[in-house]
Design a protein around this motif. Structure first.
Motif, PDB file in Angstrom:
ATOM      1  N   GLY A  12       0.884  -1.239   0.113  1.00 48.20           N
ATOM      2  CA  GLY A  12       0.082   0.069  -0.130  1.00 48.20           C
ATOM      3  C   GLY A  12       0.828   1.066   0.059  1.00 48.20           C
ATOM      4  N   VAL A  13       0.664   2.332  -0.987  1.00 47.68           N
ATOM      5  CA  VAL A  13       1.546   3.244  -1.202  1.00 47.68           C
ATOM      6  C   VAL A  13       0.803   4.472  -1.528  1.00 47.68           C
ATOM      7  CG1 VAL A  13       3.510   1.653  -1.790  1.00 47.68           C
ATOM      8  CG2 VAL A  13       1.945   2.938  -3.701  1.00 47.68           C
ATOM      9  N   ALA A  14       1.560   5.720  -1.318  1.00 45.13           N
ATOM     10  CA  ALA A  14       0.741   6.991  -1.920  1.00 45.13           C
ATOM     11  C   ALA A  14       1.270   7.154  -3.329  1.00 45.13           C
ATOM     12  CB  ALA A  14       1.567   8.030  -0.892  1.00 45.13           C
ATOM     13  N   PRO A  29       9.820  -8.127 -13.869  1.00 49.12           N
ATOM     14  CA  PRO A  29       8.979  -8.267 -14.786  1.00 49.12           C
ATOM     15  C   PRO A  29       7.837  -7.703 -14.481  1.00 49.12           C
ATOM     16  CG  PRO A  29      10.209 -10.470 -14.382  1.00 49.12           C
ATOM     17  CD  PRO A  29      10.339  -9.500 -13.117  1.00 49.12           C
ATOM     18  N   LEU A  30       7.503  -6.556 -15.415  1.00 47.14           N
ATOM     19  CA  LEU A  30       6.124  -6.118 -15.345  1.00 47.14           C
ATOM     20  C   LEU A  30       5.121  -6.602 -15.922  1.00 47.14           C
ATOM     21  CD1 LEU A  30       4.435  -3.438 -13.918  1.00 47.14           C
ATOM     22  CD2 LEU A  30       5.151  -2.431 -16.420  1.00 47.14           C
ATOM     23  N   GLU A  31       4.017  -7.032 -15.428  1.00 45.93           N
ATOM     24  CA  GLU A  31       2.770  -7.699 -16.022  1.00 45.93           C
ATOM     25  C   GLU A  31       1.739  -6.842 -16.534  1.00 45.93           C
ATOM     26  OE1 GLU A  31       1.584 -11.959 -14.944  1.00 45.93           O
ATOM     27  OE2 GLU A  31       0.157 -10.740 -13.581  1.00 45.93           O
ATOM     28  N   SER A  32       1.469  -6.018 -15.603  1.00 44.65           N
ATOM     29  CA  SER A  32       0.539  -5.068 -15.972  1.00 44.65           C
ATOM     30  C   SER A  32       0.697  -3.612 -15.100  1.00 44.65           C
ATOM     31  CB  SER A  32      -1.289  -5.466 -15.804  1.00 44.65           C
ATOM     32  OG  SER A  32      -1.352  -5.697 -14.347  1.00 44.65           O
ATOM     33  N   ALA A  33       0.136  -2.660 -15.607  1.00 45.71           N
ATOM     34  CA  ALA A  33       0.298  -1.665 -14.776  1.00 45.71           C
ATOM     35  C   ALA A  33      -0.954  -0.263 -15.198  1.00 45.71           C
ATOM     36  CB  ALA A  33       1.375  -0.554 -15.118  1.00 45.71           C
ATOM     37  N   SER A  34      -1.352   0.348 -14.281  1.00 47.57           N
ATOM     38  CA  SER A  34      -2.362   1.432 -14.611  1.00 47.57           C
ATOM     39  C   SER A  34      -2.113   2.429 -13.648  1.00 47.57           C
ATOM     40  CB  SER A  34      -3.755   0.853 -14.183  1.00 47.57           C
ATOM     41  OG  SER A  34      -4.026   0.589 -12.965  1.00 47.57           O
ATOM     42  N   ALA A  35      -2.903   3.484 -13.555  1.00 42.58           N
ATOM     43  CA  ALA A  35      -2.831   4.619 -12.539  1.00 42.58           C
ATOM     44  C   ALA A  35      -3.065   4.268 -11.249  1.00 42.58           C
ATOM     45  CB  ALA A  35      -3.677   5.740 -12.900  1.00 42.58           C
ATOM     46  N   ASP A  36      -3.650   3.044 -10.978  1.00 49.54           N
ATOM     47  CA  ASP A  36      -4.142   2.783  -9.814  1.00 49.54           C
ATOM     48  C   ASP A  36      -3.424   1.554  -9.057  1.00 49.54           C
ATOM     49  OD1 ASP A  36      -6.013   4.996  -9.425  1.00 49.54           O
ATOM     50  OD2 ASP A  36      -7.569   3.580 -10.633  1.00 49.54           O
ATOM     51  N   GLU A  37      -2.628   0.887 -10.081  1.00 48.03           N
ATOM     52  CA  GLU A  37      -1.826  -0.449  -9.496  1.00 48.03           C
ATOM     53  C   GLU A  37      -0.993  -0.768 -10.373  1.00 48.03           C
ATOM     54  OE1 GLU A  37      -4.963  -3.413  -9.626  1.00 48.03           O
ATOM     55  OE2 GLU A  37      -3.751  -4.378 -11.555  1.00 48.03           O
ATOM     56  N   ALA A  38       0.189  -1.848  -9.949  1.00 52.39           N
ATOM     57  CA  ALA A  38       1.266  -2.282 -10.758  1.00 52.39           C
ATOM     58  C   ALA A  38       1.160  -3.775 -10.341  1.00 52.39           C
ATOM     59  CB  ALA A  38       2.382  -1.215 -10.857  1.00 52.39           C
ATOM     60  N   VAL A  50       1.322  -3.515  -6.415  1.00 54.04           N
ATOM     61  CA  VAL A  50       1.418  -2.178  -5.858  1.00 54.04           C
ATOM     62  C   VAL A  50       0.173  -1.570  -5.986  1.00 54.04           C
ATOM     63  CG1 VAL A  50       2.600   0.024  -5.910  1.00 54.04           C
ATOM     64  CG2 VAL A  50       3.944  -2.039  -6.535  1.00 54.04           C
ATOM     65  N   LEU A  51      -0.686  -1.175  -4.557  1.00 51.32           N
ATOM     66  CA  LEU A  51      -1.847  -0.448  -4.671  1.00 51.32           C
ATOM     67  C   LEU A  51      -1.860   0.804  -3.937  1.00 51.32           C
ATOM     68  CD1 LEU A  51      -3.805  -3.808  -3.699  1.00 51.32           C
ATOM     69  CD2 LEU A  51      -3.754  -2.793  -5.943  1.00 51.32           C
ATOM     70  N   ARG A  52      -2.703   1.616  -4.204  1.00 51.74           N
ATOM     71  CA  ARG A  52      -2.748   3.120  -3.525  1.00 51.74           C
ATOM     72  C   ARG A  52      -3.260   2.761  -2.406  1.00 51.74           C
ATOM     73  NH1 ARG A  52      -2.285   7.089  -6.665  1.00 51.74           N
ATOM     74  NH2 ARG A  52      -3.126   6.213  -8.372  1.00 51.74           N
ATOM     75  N   HIS A  53      -3.040   3.552  -1.280  1.00 51.34           N
ATOM     76  CA  HIS A  53      -3.694   3.680   0.120  1.00 51.34           C
ATOM     77  C   HIS A  53      -5.199   3.576  -0.163  1.00 51.34           C
ATOM     78  CE1 HIS A  53       0.020   3.625   2.283  1.00 51.34           C
ATOM     79  NE2 HIS A  53       0.251   4.956   1.965  1.00 51.34           N
ATOM     80  N   GLY A  54      -6.018   2.884   0.732  1.00 49.10           N
ATOM     81  CA  GLY A  54      -7.391   2.821   0.711  1.00 49.10           C
ATOM     82  C   GLY A  54      -8.056   2.137  -0.325  1.00 49.10           C
ATOM     83  N   ASP A  55      -7.152   1.183  -1.330  1.00 46.89           N
ATOM     84  CA  ASP A  55      -7.809   0.295  -2.280  1.00 46.89           C
ATOM     85  C   ASP A  55      -8.347  -0.692  -1.353  1.00 46.89           C
ATOM     86  OD1 ASP A  55      -6.797  -0.757  -5.299  1.00 46.89           O
ATOM     87  OD2 ASP A  55      -7.348  -2.283  -3.784  1.00 46.89           O
ATOM     88  N   ALA A  56      -9.508  -1.331  -1.814  1.00 48.16           N
ATOM     89  CA  ALA A  56     -10.159  -2.277  -1.279  1.00 48.16           C
ATOM     90  C   ALA A  56      -9.699  -3.725  -1.074  1.00 48.16           C
ATOM     91  CB  ALA A  56     -11.515  -2.486  -2.033  1.00 48.16           C
TER      92      ALA A  56
END
Ligand SMILES: [Fe+2]
Length: 356
Positions: A12-14, A29-38, A50-56
C-alpha cells in the motif's frame, strides 16, 4: 500441510507511479500497470502488487501507518492443505474467505496475511562456477556475462514483531514453519515447509533500539543467480539514482554468517522499507539442526565496511545447537510492555540495522 513460499505481496503506497518506477528499475518483470496499480510477476510465479492507500484489496484496518508491505500471501500446495490450515487458524483467530478461496487472517502480532493454492512455476537459474587456486570447475570458460539483473524468487519477508518468539510459534502451530536459526534477542529465522531456502520469514524484536514499538514491515528479499547479478543490480540501481541511505555506513554488499547469504539493499520510495538482492544463501531441509547465535557473531561473515558494533576482535564465537529451543526462554513475552534489551543489543543504532 505444505506452504511453498510467498505467492504474492501487497504494497500500500501513496505514489503508485514512483513505486512502479522503482520496481521496474530493480528488475522485476512488469505484468500490468495502470494509474491505480502495478503487478510484477517473477519467474517463480510470485507477484509484487502495488496498490494505492485505501484500495479495497488492502487489509483494513491498515496494520501500520505509511507506505509498506501490507499483506503477505502464502502459497499452499493443495486445496486440501489450505482447508487444514484455514481450520487450524479459525480455532485461534478470525478468518475470512474470498470467492476464489483465498483465506485471510491477522496474526496476534498484527501481521495481516492470506493463503491460497499456488501452482509455483519451475524456472531456470544458473550461477557461474567458482575457481580456486587448486580447483577450477570453470576451466577454459569465462564467467556468465550479464546485461541486466532479474530477481527470480521472493526469498523472504521481514517484519518487526512485538513478540518475535510468539510470532514464530504462531507460524509453526498453524502453517508448519520450521525453526532454522535464532539470533538471540534480535530475531528468529523460519522456513516454510515446502521450500529449501534458509528462511521464508524473519521477525525482528521490537525491543531493539532500532525498532518501532509495534508490528511493521522491514524488508523483502529477492533471489538472484549469483554475486555478479547482485552487484550488477546494485550498479544499475545506483545509476538510476536509487540509494540505501541507511547502508551508507556499511558500504553496501555484505555476507551474513547466519544463512551465508550475499546481500545488498535499496531504499523503496516513500520510506516503505527496503528491497534486498539476495544470492548464494543456504538451502536446507528437515535434517537441519537449529542453532542459537550471539547476534554480533551470527550477523556478518564479512562486510566491506562493517557497522561499529560488528567491528573488532572482541566479538565472541558464540553458536550453539538449539533443537530444544532453550534459547527462546529469556525472550518470551511473559509480561506486557516493552522489555528492555540488555547487553550489546541495547547499543544497536540505525546504521547497524541491516547487519542483523
Ligand atoms: Fe533479508
Amino acid at each position: 500441510m505444505s506452504i511453498l513460499g510467498v505467492e504474492s505481496v501487497l504494497f500500500g503506497v501513496a505514489d503508485v507511479a514512483e513505486h512502479t518506477r522503482f520496481w521496474t528499475d530493480f528488475g522485476l518483470p512488469l505484468e500490468s500497470a495502470s494509474a491505480d496499480e502495478a503487478v510484477f510477476r517473477l519467474a517463480s510465479g510470485s507477484r509484487v502488487i502495488v496498490l494505492r492507500h485505501g484500495d479495497a484489496r488492502l487489509p483494513s484496518p491498515d496494520p501500520f501507518p505509511g507506505d509498506g508491505l501490507k499483506e503477505t500471501v502464502w502459497g499452499v500446495d493443495t486445496a486440501e492443505n489450505l482447508q487444514t490450515i484455514a481450520a487450524s487458524l479459525a480455532a485461534e483467530v478470525p478468518v475470512t474467505r474470498d470467492a476464489d478461496g483465498t483465506v485471510h487472517a491477522v496474526c496476534p502480532d498484527g501481521q495481516p496475511l492470506a493463503l491460497r493454492v499456488w501452482n509455483k512455476r519451475a524456472f531456470h537459474s544458473e550461477a557461474s562456477p567458482v575457481n580456486t587456486p587448486a580447483s577450477y570447475p570453470r576451466f577454459n570458460q569465462h564467467r556468465i556475462w550479464r546485461s541486466k539483473a532479474v530477481p527470480k524468487t521472493i526469498n523472504h519477508v521481514v517484519f518487526f514483531s512485538p513478540d518475535y518468539v510468539g510470532s514464530f510459534e504462531f507460524y509453526e502451530r498453524h502453517f508448519g514453519f520450521r525453526y532454522v536459526d535464532h539470533s538471540k534477542g534480535s530475531g528468529i529465522f523460519a522456513r516454510a515447509g515446502g521450500t529449501y531456502e534458509h528462511h521464508s520469514i524473519f521477525w525482528v524484536n521490537c525491543d531493539l533500539p532500532i525498532a518501532p514499538d509495534h508490528f511493521k514491515f522491514m524488508h523483502i528479499a529477492f533471489g538472484m543467480d549469483d554475486i555478479d547479478e547482485v552487484m550488477l543490480g546494485a550498479n544499475i540501481m545506483e545509476r538510476k539514482g536509487w540509494k540505501n541511505e541507511s547502508m551508507n555506513s556499511s558500504g553496501g554488499i555484505s555476507r551474513h554468517r547466519i544463512s551465508s547469504a550475499i546481500y545488498y539493499y535499496c531504499d523503496m520510495p516513500g520510506k516503505a522499507g527496503e528491497a534486498e538482492y539476495h544470492a548464494d544463501t543456504d538451502y536446507l531441509d528437515d535434517n537441519w539442526v537449529p542453532r542459537a547465535w550471539d547476534f554480533r557473531f551470527g550477523s556478518l561473515l564479512w562486510s566491506n565496511n562493517a557497522p561499529p558494533i560488528f567491528r573488532g576482535d572482541n566479538i565472541p564465537w558464540d553458536m550453539a545447537f538449539d533443537a530444544d529451543r532453550a534459547s527462546f526462554e529469556p525472550f518470551r513475552k511473559d509480561r506486557p510492555g516493552k522489555r528492555p534489551v540488555e547487553g550489546k543489543l541495547s547499543e544497536l543504532t540505525e546504521d547497524d540495522e541491516h547487519a542483523l
